[in-house]
Design a protein around this motif. Structure first.
Motif, PDB file in Angstrom:
ATOM      1  N   PRO A 189      31.583  35.703 -26.579  1.00 11.44           N
ATOM      2  CA  PRO A 189      31.579  35.147 -25.214  1.00 11.44           C
ATOM      3  C   PRO A 189      32.455  33.913 -25.051  1.00 11.44           C
ATOM      4  CG  PRO A 189      29.442  34.870 -26.299  1.00 11.44           C
ATOM      5  CD  PRO A 189      30.219  35.801 -27.135  1.00 11.44           C
ATOM      6  N   SER A 190      32.595  33.124 -26.112  1.00 12.52           N
ATOM      7  CA  SER A 190      33.476  31.951 -26.022  1.00 12.52           C
ATOM      8  C   SER A 190      34.932  32.375 -25.901  1.00 12.52           C
ATOM      9  CB  SER A 190      33.287  31.051 -27.247  1.00 12.52           C
ATOM     10  OG  SER A 190      32.021  30.433 -27.214  1.00 12.52           O
ATOM     11  N   TYR A 191      35.297  33.426 -26.640  1.00 14.58           N
ATOM     12  CA  TYR A 191      36.660  33.956 -26.521  1.00 14.58           C
ATOM     13  C   TYR A 191      36.884  34.496 -25.112  1.00 14.58           C
ATOM     14  CZ  TYR A 191      40.783  36.873 -27.024  1.00 14.58           C
ATOM     15  OH  TYR A 191      42.013  37.434 -26.842  1.00 14.58           O
ATOM     16  N   GLN A 192      35.905  35.201 -24.583  1.00 14.42           N
ATOM     17  CA  GLN A 192      36.053  35.786 -23.252  1.00 14.42           C
ATOM     18  C   GLN A 192      36.284  34.708 -22.200  1.00 14.42           C
ATOM     19  OE1 GLN A 192      32.866  38.450 -22.203  1.00 14.42           O
ATOM     20  NE2 GLN A 192      33.787  39.048 -20.269  1.00 14.42           N
ATOM     21  N   ALA A 193      35.468  33.660 -22.230  1.00 17.84           N
ATOM     22  CA  ALA A 193      35.621  32.570 -21.262  1.00 17.84           C
ATOM     23  C   ALA A 193      36.979  31.878 -21.442  1.00 17.84           C
ATOM     24  CB  ALA A 193      34.483  31.566 -21.421  1.00 17.84           C
ATOM     25  N   TRP A 194      37.368  31.649 -22.714  1.00 18.65           N
ATOM     26  CA  TRP A 194      38.653  31.014 -22.996  1.00 18.65           C
ATOM     27  C   TRP A 194      39.810  31.867 -22.476  1.00 18.65           C
ATOM     28  CZ3 TRP A 194      42.481  33.124 -26.194  1.00 18.65           C
ATOM     29  CH2 TRP A 194      43.590  32.301 -26.413  1.00 18.65           C
ATOM     30  N   SER A 195      39.748  33.184 -22.693  1.00 18.25           N
ATOM     31  CA  SER A 195      40.843  34.052 -22.267  1.00 18.25           C
ATOM     32  C   SER A 195      40.970  34.079 -20.739  1.00 18.25           C
ATOM     33  CB  SER A 195      40.655  35.471 -22.810  1.00 18.25           C
ATOM     34  OG  SER A 195      39.547  36.115 -22.218  1.00 18.25           O
ATOM     35  N   TYR A 196      39.828  34.030 -20.031  1.00 17.68           N
ATOM     36  CA  TYR A 196      39.880  33.984 -18.571  1.00 17.68           C
ATOM     37  C   TYR A 196      40.520  32.678 -18.094  1.00 17.68           C
ATOM     38  CZ  TYR A 196      36.729  38.047 -18.306  1.00 17.68           C
ATOM     39  OH  TYR A 196      36.165  39.297 -18.414  1.00 17.68           O
ATOM     40  N   ALA A 197      40.137  31.577 -18.742  1.00 21.20           N
ATOM     41  CA  ALA A 197      40.710  30.280 -18.371  1.00 21.20           C
ATOM     42  C   ALA A 197      42.219  30.273 -18.616  1.00 21.20           C
ATOM     43  CB  ALA A 197      40.034  29.163 -19.162  1.00 21.20           C
ATOM     44  N   MET A 198      42.640  30.849 -19.748  1.00 21.20           N
ATOM     45  CA  MET A 198      44.073  30.893 -20.069  1.00 21.20           C
ATOM     46  C   MET A 198      44.826  31.782 -19.097  1.00 21.20           C
ATOM     47  SD  MET A 198      44.712  28.798 -22.449  1.00 21.20           S
ATOM     48  CE  MET A 198      43.447  27.803 -21.633  1.00 21.20           C
ATOM     49  N   MET A 199      44.194  32.863 -18.664  1.00 16.17           N
ATOM     50  CA  MET A 199      44.834  33.759 -17.697  1.00 16.17           C
ATOM     51  C   MET A 199      45.104  33.013 -16.392  1.00 16.17           C
ATOM     52  SD  MET A 199      45.788  36.977 -17.416  1.00 16.17           S
ATOM     53  CE  MET A 199      46.284  38.128 -16.143  1.00 16.17           C
ATOM     54  N   ILE A 200      44.131  32.248 -15.937  1.00 16.39           N
ATOM     55  CA  ILE A 200      44.296  31.478 -14.699  1.00 16.39           C
ATOM     56  C   ILE A 200      45.338  30.379 -14.897  1.00 16.39           C
ATOM     57  CG2 ILE A 200      43.130  29.961 -13.054  1.00 16.39           C
ATOM     58  CD1 ILE A 200      40.524  31.528 -13.720  1.00 16.39           C
ATOM     59  N   TYR A 240      34.984  29.445 -34.961  1.00 17.51           N
ATOM     60  CA  TYR A 240      35.148  28.009 -34.707  1.00 17.51           C
ATOM     61  C   TYR A 240      36.282  27.734 -33.729  1.00 17.51           C
ATOM     62  CZ  TYR A 240      31.959  26.576 -38.497  1.00 17.51           C
ATOM     63  OH  TYR A 240      30.864  26.359 -39.299  1.00 17.51           O
ATOM     64  N   GLU A 241      37.388  28.443 -33.904  1.00 19.48           N
ATOM     65  CA  GLU A 241      38.571  28.198 -33.091  1.00 19.48           C
ATOM     66  C   GLU A 241      38.270  28.361 -31.606  1.00 19.48           C
ATOM     67  OE1 GLU A 241      42.669  27.109 -33.137  1.00 19.48           O
ATOM     68  OE2 GLU A 241      41.250  27.320 -34.803  1.00 19.48           O
ATOM     69  N   TYR A 242      37.385  29.301 -31.275  1.00 24.76           N
ATOM     70  CA  TYR A 242      37.055  29.557 -29.868  1.00 24.76           C
ATOM     71  C   TYR A 242      35.945  28.631 -29.386  1.00 24.76           C
ATOM     72  CZ  TYR A 242      39.815  33.584 -31.097  1.00 24.76           C
ATOM     73  OH  TYR A 242      40.823  34.382 -31.567  1.00 24.76           O
ATOM     74  N   LEU A 243      34.957  28.389 -30.247  1.00 18.52           N
ATOM     75  CA  LEU A 243      33.855  27.498 -29.868  1.00 18.52           C
ATOM     76  C   LEU A 243      34.346  26.073 -29.627  1.00 18.52           C
ATOM     77  CD1 LEU A 243      31.271  28.879 -32.420  1.00 18.52           C
ATOM     78  CD2 LEU A 243      30.919  28.840 -29.954  1.00 18.52           C
ATOM     79  N   LYS A 244      35.388  25.684 -30.344  1.00 22.01           N
ATOM     80  CA  LYS A 244      35.933  24.334 -30.198  1.00 22.01           C
ATOM     81  C   LYS A 244      36.446  24.105 -28.776  1.00 22.01           C
ATOM     82  CE  LYS A 244      39.981  23.665 -31.846  1.00 22.01           C
ATOM     83  NZ  LYS A 244      41.137  23.560 -32.781  1.00 22.01           N
ATOM     84  N   ASP A 245      37.134  25.105 -28.220  1.00 20.26           N
ATOM     85  CA  ASP A 245      37.699  24.976 -26.878  1.00 20.26           C
ATOM     86  C   ASP A 245      36.810  25.556 -25.789  1.00 20.26           C
ATOM     87  OD1 ASP A 245      39.991  23.796 -27.905  1.00 20.26           O
ATOM     88  OD2 ASP A 245      40.991  25.711 -28.196  1.00 20.26           O
ATOM     89  N   SER A 246      35.816  26.353 -26.198  1.00 18.53           N
ATOM     90  CA  SER A 246      34.952  27.018 -25.228  1.00 18.53           C
ATOM     91  C   SER A 246      33.533  27.076 -25.803  1.00 18.53           C
ATOM     92  CB  SER A 246      35.492  28.431 -24.943  1.00 18.53           C
ATOM     93  OG  SER A 246      34.668  29.112 -24.043  1.00 18.53           O
ATOM     94  N   PRO A 247      32.765  25.997 -25.686  1.00 16.78           N
ATOM     95  CA  PRO A 247      31.441  25.947 -26.315  1.00 16.78           C
ATOM     96  C   PRO A 247      30.481  26.987 -25.741  1.00 16.78           C
ATOM     97  CG  PRO A 247      31.752  24.089 -24.824  1.00 16.78           C
ATOM     98  CD  PRO A 247      33.078  24.765 -24.945  1.00 16.78           C
ATOM     99  N   ALA A 248      29.538  27.395 -26.572  1.00 13.30           N
ATOM    100  CA  ALA A 248      28.518  28.357 -26.148  1.00 13.30           C
ATOM    101  C   ALA A 248      27.169  27.651 -26.079  1.00 13.30           C
ATOM    102  CB  ALA A 248      28.455  29.523 -27.127  1.00 13.30           C
ATOM    103  N   PHE A 249      26.470  27.794 -24.955  1.00 13.16           N
ATOM    104  CA  PHE A 249      25.144  27.206 -24.763  1.00 13.16           C
ATOM    105  C   PHE A 249      24.121  28.336 -24.760  1.00 13.16           C
ATOM    106  CE2 PHE A 249      28.331  24.599 -22.659  1.00 13.16           C
ATOM    107  CZ  PHE A 249      28.128  23.364 -23.283  1.00 13.16           C
ATOM    108  N   THR A 250      22.955  28.080 -25.325  1.00 11.87           N
ATOM    109  CA  THR A 250      21.963  29.132 -25.495  1.00 11.87           C
ATOM    110  C   THR A 250      20.605  28.694 -24.939  1.00 11.87           C
ATOM    111  OG1 THR A 250      21.503  28.321 -27.737  1.00 11.87           O
ATOM    112  CG2 THR A 250      23.136  30.076 -27.523  1.00 11.87           C
ATOM    113  N   ARG A 251      19.622  29.572 -25.102  1.00 12.79           N
ATOM    114  CA  ARG A 251      18.274  29.315 -24.590  1.00 12.79           C
ATOM    115  C   ARG A 251      17.735  27.994 -25.157  1.00 12.79           C
ATOM    116  NH1 ARG A 251      14.767  32.796 -22.137  1.00 12.79           N
ATOM    117  NH2 ARG A 251      12.551  32.303 -22.238  1.00 12.79           N
ATOM    118  N   GLY A 252      17.168  27.166 -24.280  1.00 12.85           N
ATOM    119  CA  GLY A 252      16.632  25.882 -24.720  1.00 12.85           C
ATOM    120  C   GLY A 252      17.654  24.770 -24.754  1.00 12.85           C
ATOM    121  N   GLU A 253      18.886  25.053 -24.289  1.00 11.00           N
ATOM    122  CA  GLU A 253      19.937  24.036 -24.348  1.00 11.00           C
ATOM    123  C   GLU A 253      20.406  23.619 -22.945  1.00 11.00           C
ATOM    124  OE1 GLU A 253      21.935  25.022 -28.680  1.00 11.00           O
ATOM    125  OE2 GLU A 253      22.998  25.683 -26.884  1.00 11.00           O
TER     126      GLU A 253
END
Length: 630
Positions: free
Chosen positions: A129-140, A177-190
């Protein structure tokens, strides 16, 4: 296109009134004429309740801009949730949020940015999911002129609200790591951690002004994207064009530029056999037309060539903005007319009618590609149709081009740069497989290393020896052995067994079999080798191709049960035996033609059927000593 937009206050009220999902459903139908399936409706109800919880914080401005299901212009991709506003220094910021309902995932080793999770009623490989969000941001960022000119900062992230993170969690493995660094992932309880991230960029609202401007921004490739693809090609010997390739390249450039000037739709069909450099031309066009400010995409139905050529361009880079330039063929089902300047379709013979996992989306991939682009280029070899679902043909492309009022130009790449410059070997393959009568009855005086081996062990020995030179030798086989699911990522599980010879099919945890360091120890299939080339190939021909009563015959019943290339053939055989046998014969012969022509310098062949083995020896007309030796 924005499906739902407003500010934070509007969003909170809609969620409190339990109308948010209904509003999105209504807007999607009004703007896109698409009906919403029940699972998607429920996902909005569920995920947006969690976003309500996150945004219910007085420090997040009430006039923060919000967009839900934002359709990235010129694509069929939709961003789940967007927030817009300003930080303390008045910098414009937009947060891109990918929402996931997953509650468990598995890591995928050796494949960049992928995980496995249960979706679509099955366990499937999907992007992290971090890669997906990052790729959408890069596309825009890479294609939206407003973002580039106004220097809008895009901040991607993912929110897995049902997923409980644990110490050393799969989600956080080093390969991500490479994707989480630029596109963090938040989960349940966070929730608190997620709110802190949002408030780091939005402390003053914009009342959705930034989102509106982005939605109406012109499509224009960024300078950084142009520089990236250009620098990757410089000095890269893999993509140097020769002779005819340059002629075809220049003609396509001329036609594409005309489209930009007169706004007239054009379709270019480039036919060429194995090794004629279709992909080399396509990649060079991708770089040059992008430099000329065009919105260009390289498309292939098969993931193998797409991923291999992308990796060859990127080298050791794990991620790059050019990732978004390489697309699958099923992404144009919802795109608007002429929304892409030029689409370059490689391996066009592999295009399908329908798209999606279940082949139930869209109408026809060829039609959709032509409809979606002002200029479309199809690189095709009609004799590489290798599954029942392949519909790519010159006639089919011409039919849809005429329907879309697209001017048609047909070109050919004739010179053979594979097979050590020898088109004599290719003609021999067509003749010996009884695909086409040619003048090449044998291989005398042909400068190409061919050996007909008596055992599969000999094939392996030759390939192992040749692979030491440059990691460009591989063993390939017809799909006559079942893929053992328990060993899909384990080379110690041997799917292919011929007497005492045992090897594993290519592993399922990589999409770059052709260039992986250790894949010489595996056997590749048509799906991981088509569209690619090696210096040397060893080909194991299974019992689906035999020599009987003076002819080469095919037998679809000898194909593995796990092979989907001939899916539906048994039903067709019951209804129309003659048609089924004709279709199967074409596909099986095309498959082996493709495998036998992957090597630029040589091919070592073993046939399970002894009759075919002896026939090939006779037709190759190797010397008596060579026949005895091999």
């Amino acid at each position: 296109m924005i499906v739902f937009d407003g500010n934070k206050t509007d969003f909170l009220i809609s969620v409190e009134n339990d109308t948010i999902a209904e509003e999105i459903e209504y807007n999607i139908y009004q703007k896109m004429r698409k009906r919403t399936v029940i699972n998607e409706f429920r996902s909005w109800e569920n995920s947006l309740e969690y976003m309500y919880k996150v945004l219910n914080d007085s420090e997040i401005p009430e006039d923060t801009g919000i967009a839900i299901e934002y359709n990235i212009p010129q694509t069929s991709k939709r961003v789940d949730f967007i927030l817009s506003g300003y930080d303390l220094d008045e910098n414009p910021n937009v947060i891109i949020i990918e929402l996931k309902q997953w509650d468990r995932i598995q890591a995928v080793e050796s494949q960049d940015g992928l995980v496995e999770t249960y979706t679509g009623n099955a366990l499937r490989k999907v992007v992290h999911p971090s890669y997906q969000a990052w790729s959408y941001a890069m596309m825009i960022k890479d294609y939206n002129a407003f973002v580039q000119m106004e220097r809008i900062h895009l901040w991607p992230c993912a929110y897995l609200h049902n997923y409980r993170r644990r110490p050393n969690d799969v989600l956080d493995q080093p390969q991500y790591y490479e994707y989480l660094k630029d596109s963090p992932a938040f989960t349940r309880g966070e929730v608190a951690r997620f709110r802190k991230f949002i408030k780091g960029y939005i402390l003053k609202g914009d009342n959705r002004r930034l989102i509106y401007r982005i939605d109406n921004g012109k499509i224009h490739p960024s300078k950084s994207l142009q520089n990236a693809i250009s620098s990757m090609l410089k000095g890269n010997k893999e993509f140097v064009m020769l002779d005819e390739q340059k002629v075809v390249y220049e003609e396509i450039l001329y036609q594409s530029r005309k489209c930009m000037r007169d706004n007239k739709k054009r379709t270019i069909i480039v036919s060429g056999g194995p090794g004629t450099g279709k992909t080399v031309v396509a990649i060079n066009l991708l770089a040059e037309l992008t430099q000329e400010d065009q919105f260009v995409q390289y498309v292939s139905k098969n993931t193998a060539p797409r991923n291999v050529y992308l990796k060859k361009l990127k080298g050791q880079m794990k991620k790059s903005t050019i990732d978004n330039m390489f697309k699958g063929s099923g992404i144009y089902t919802d795109t608007e007319k002429n929304s892409v300047d030029t689409i370059l379709v490689d391996e066009a013979h592999r295009l399908n009618e329908k798209s999606g996992i279940f082949k139930n989306i869209g109408e026809n991939q060829i039609k959709e590609i032509i409809h979606s682009s002002l200029c479309n280029v199809f690189f095709i070899d009609e004799r590489q149709r290798v599954t029942l679902s392949d519909i790519g043909s010159v006639a089919e492309i011409e039919k849809w081009a005429k329907q879309e009022n697209s001017e048609i130009t047909k070109m050919k790449l004739m010179s053979q740069f594979r097979c050590d410059g020898s088109d004599g070997y290719l003609a021999w393959v067509d003749d010996v497989l009884e695909i086409e009568d040619t003048a090449n009855y044998d291989l005398k005086d042909i400068n190409y290393d061919v050996k007909i081996c008596d055992t599969p062990e000999q094939v392996r020995e030759f390939i192992m020896e040749k692979n030491h030179e440059a990691n460009r030798a591989r063993i390939l086989a017809g799909y006559c052995w079942n893929w053992i699911s328990a060993g899909k990522n384990d080379t110690s599980v041997h799917d292919i067994k011929i007497g005492e010879f045992e090897m594993s099919w290519n592993l399922g945890n990589t999409s770059t079999f052709a260039i992986d360091d250790d894949s010489v120890n595996e056997v590749g299939c048509i799906h991981t080798s088509q569209g690619l080339e090696f210096d040397y190939v060893g080909v194991i021909i299974g019992e689906d191709l035999r020599y009987e009563k003076g002819h080469v015959v095919t037998d679809f019943q000898k194909r593995a049960k796990t092979d989907r290339s001939l899916s539906g053939i048994k039903k067709m055989f019951k209804e129309n035996p003659q048609k089924a046998l004709k279709e199967a014969d074409e596909i099986i012969k095309n498959t082996y033609r493709t495998l036998l022509t992957r090597g630029m310098k040589g091919c070592y062949i073993y046939c399970v059927d002894s009759g075919l083995r002896e026939y090939l020896k006779e037709r190759a007309a190797l010397t008596e000593g060579e026949n005895k030796k091999y």
